[in-house]
Enzyme design. Structure first.
Site, PDB file in Angstrom:
ATOM      1  CE  LYS A  16       2.219  12.711  -8.176  1.00  0.00           C
ATOM      2  NZ  LYS A  16       2.474  12.153  -7.058  1.00  0.00           N
ATOM      3  N   PRO A 101      10.018   9.377 -15.753  1.00  0.00           N
ATOM      4  CG  PRO A 101      11.656   9.967 -14.207  1.00  0.00           C
ATOM      5  CD  PRO A 101      10.598  10.544 -15.089  1.00  0.00           C
ATOM      6  CB  ALA A 104       9.362   7.861 -11.003  1.00  0.00           C
ATOM      7  N   GLY A 105       6.823   7.856  -8.662  1.00  0.00           N
ATOM      8  CA  GLY A 105       6.128   8.814  -7.793  1.00  0.00           C
ATOM      9  C   GLY A 105       5.772  10.087  -8.528  1.00  0.00           C
ATOM     10  CB  ALA A 107       1.218  11.054 -11.438  1.00  0.00           C
ATOM     11  N   GLY A 108       3.401   9.197 -13.791  1.00  0.00           N
ATOM     12  CA  GLY A 108       3.589   9.048 -15.238  1.00  0.00           C
ATOM     13  C   GLY A 108       2.458   8.266 -15.886  1.00  0.00           C
ATOM     14  N   GLY A 109       2.100   7.120 -15.312  1.00  0.00           N
ATOM     15  CA  GLY A 109       1.015   6.303 -15.861  1.00  0.00           C
ATOM     16  C   GLY A 109      -0.318   7.029 -15.775  1.00  0.00           C
ATOM     17  CB  SER A 110      -1.933   8.987 -13.034  1.00  0.00           C
ATOM     18  OG  SER A 110      -1.885   7.953 -12.092  1.00  0.00           O
ATOM     19  CB  SER A 111       0.594  12.048 -16.502  1.00  0.00           C
ATOM     20  OG  SER A 111       0.530  13.272 -17.170  1.00  0.00           O
ATOM     21  CG  ASP A 143      -1.890  10.441  -8.154  1.00  0.00           C
ATOM     22  OD1 ASP A 143      -2.472  10.952  -7.179  1.00  0.00           O
ATOM     23  OD2 ASP A 143      -0.748   9.946  -8.085  1.00  0.00           O
TER      24      ASP A 143
HETATM   25  O1  C5P Z   1      -6.040   4.683  -7.022  1.00  0.00           O
HETATM   26  P1  C5P Z   1      -4.763   4.000  -7.359  1.00  0.00           P
HETATM   27  O2  C5P Z   1      -4.989   2.678  -8.072  1.00  0.00           O
HETATM   28  O3  C5P Z   1      -3.799   4.859  -8.090  1.00  0.00           O
HETATM   29  O4  C5P Z   1      -4.069   3.648  -5.979  1.00  0.00           O
HETATM   30  C1  C5P Z   1      -2.989   2.739  -5.888  1.00  0.00           C
HETATM   31  C2  C5P Z   1      -2.895   2.215  -4.465  1.00  0.00           C
HETATM   32  O5  C5P Z   1      -2.471   3.267  -3.595  1.00  0.00           O
HETATM   33  C3  C5P Z   1      -4.208   1.737  -3.864  1.00  0.00           C
HETATM   34  O6  C5P Z   1      -4.435   0.381  -4.148  1.00  0.00           O
HETATM   35  C4  C5P Z   1      -3.975   1.957  -2.386  1.00  0.00           C
HETATM   36  O7  C5P Z   1      -3.185   0.901  -1.858  1.00  0.00           O
HETATM   37  C5  C5P Z   1      -3.128   3.195  -2.344  1.00  0.00           C
HETATM   38  N1  C5P Z   1      -3.897   4.446  -2.119  1.00  0.00           N
HETATM   39  C6  C5P Z   1      -4.425   4.698  -0.870  1.00  0.00           C
HETATM   40  N2  C5P Z   1      -5.110   5.867  -0.667  1.00  0.00           N
HETATM   41  C7  C5P Z   1      -5.237   6.775  -1.653  1.00  0.00           C
HETATM   42  C8  C5P Z   1      -4.680   6.527  -2.925  1.00  0.00           C
HETATM   43  C9  C5P Z   1      -4.006   5.354  -3.133  1.00  0.00           C
HETATM   44  O8  C5P Z   1      -4.292   3.885   0.051  1.00  0.00           O
HETATM   45  N3  C5P Z   1      -5.888   7.892  -1.404  1.00  0.00           N
END
Ligand code: C5P
Length: 295
Positions: A16, A101, A104-105, A107-111, A143
């Protein structure tokens, strides 16, 4: 609920991009209130799963950067799925072919986690609704709910409140990831919402998507994290400038980076820019937006 031992299933996990990322405030629960326009791209992983007797999970990948334990979001998604459905967990052997990647930003792991949830629903609980699956996804990561449906969507709240949007019009997307990771919690920690100098015009971006106006979309692509990037990550902004000089219609960092994407009007223009960037960067990809709900 129990698939035959020896059964194998697979699912595609798309990367993404953030066409926009805005931070509206800090929440009581420590997360941030977000408004993001998300777009899936064709660059994808493949998640395979073998079902066994017994209740053990194992994970492996062709990438050394993918954790082979419960830090792996596909693993965590599987555990969350069986907890939510209240069924005994079968043995699962998860294999991830990694092309998105890592760190990388994108969302590879989330995907991968979202693909695992779609796969388990399809194989074991087809009556589960998209909303039910996205609620399980939200317990795995912010994500993950978006990654379950994919395509183009506005994500609000922690990232889990989703509204479908019309697809990004056809274009070519250039990706370039510099060789350092950026910690997501660290970058969120650097944000003082009232000090952000610019915010993306999220409503205008949604309207431009409604109108299928690629130039209007490109004018509104923006990620507030670019404003708080520590100096040591300056290369991100250099890549962005390079893409703009190499004829990108827009360029921006995605998520908490460090990947930069550029939107190109033709594959030829993107290929020309990719050739230049490959002189300095190992991870350069040319891809395109993908459309259609994945659920
Ligand atoms: O939900 P996830 O584990 O992917 O989020 C990773 C980190 O990103 C969280 O621990 C938090 O520091 C930050 N985060 C946030 N606000 C969001 C999503 C993520 O501060 N809406």
């Amino acid at each position: 609920m129990r698939p035959p031992a020896g059964h194998t299933a697979q699912e595609t996990a798309y990367g993404k991009l953030n066409l926009s990322l805005d931070i509206l405030g800090r929440r009581e629960d420590g997360y941030h209130e977000l408004a993001m326009v998300m777009q899936s791209v064709a660059l994808c992983d493949t998640v395979r799963c073998d079902f066994y007797e017994g209740g053990e999970i194992a994970a492996e990948s062709d990438s050394p950067y993918v954790p082979a334990d419960s830090r792996n979001l596909a693993w965590r998604a599987a555990e969350a799925f069986f907890r939510a459905v209240g069924a005994e967990q079968p043995g699962l052997s998860i294999r991830i072919e990694k092309r998105i990647p890592v760190s990388a930003g994108m969302a590879g792991g989330s995907s991968d986690g979202a693909a695992m949830l779609r796969l388990l629903r399809r194989e074991l609980a087809p009556a589960f609704s998209q909303g039910e699956l996205e609620a399980i996804g939200a317990s795995v990561g912010s994500d993950v709910p978006y990654c379950i449906r994919g395509t183009t969507a506005l994500a609000r709240g922690r990232g889990e409140l989703l509204t479908d949007l019309p697809p990004l019009p056809p274009c070519t997307i250039l990706l370039c990831k510099p060789d350092f990771p950026i910690s997501t919690p660290e970058l969120f920690g650097a944000v003082r919402v009232r000090r952000l100098r610019f915010h993306p015009d999220t409503a205008g971006l949604c309207r431009a998507l409604e109108a299928g106006d690629l130039e209007g979309i490109c004018r509104r692509i923006y990620n507030v994290f670019e404003d708080v990037l520590p100096r040591r990550f300056g290369q991100v902004l250099e890549i962005k400038q390079a893409m703009l000089q190499l004829d990108a219609m827009a360029a921006s960092m995605t998520g908490s980076g460090p990947t930069v994407f550029g939107i190109y009007g033709s594959p030829e223009a993107a290929d020309r820019a990719a050739e230049v960037l490959r002189r300095d960067f190992r991870q350069v990809y040319v891809t395109r937006p993908v459309q259609g709900n994945f659920f």
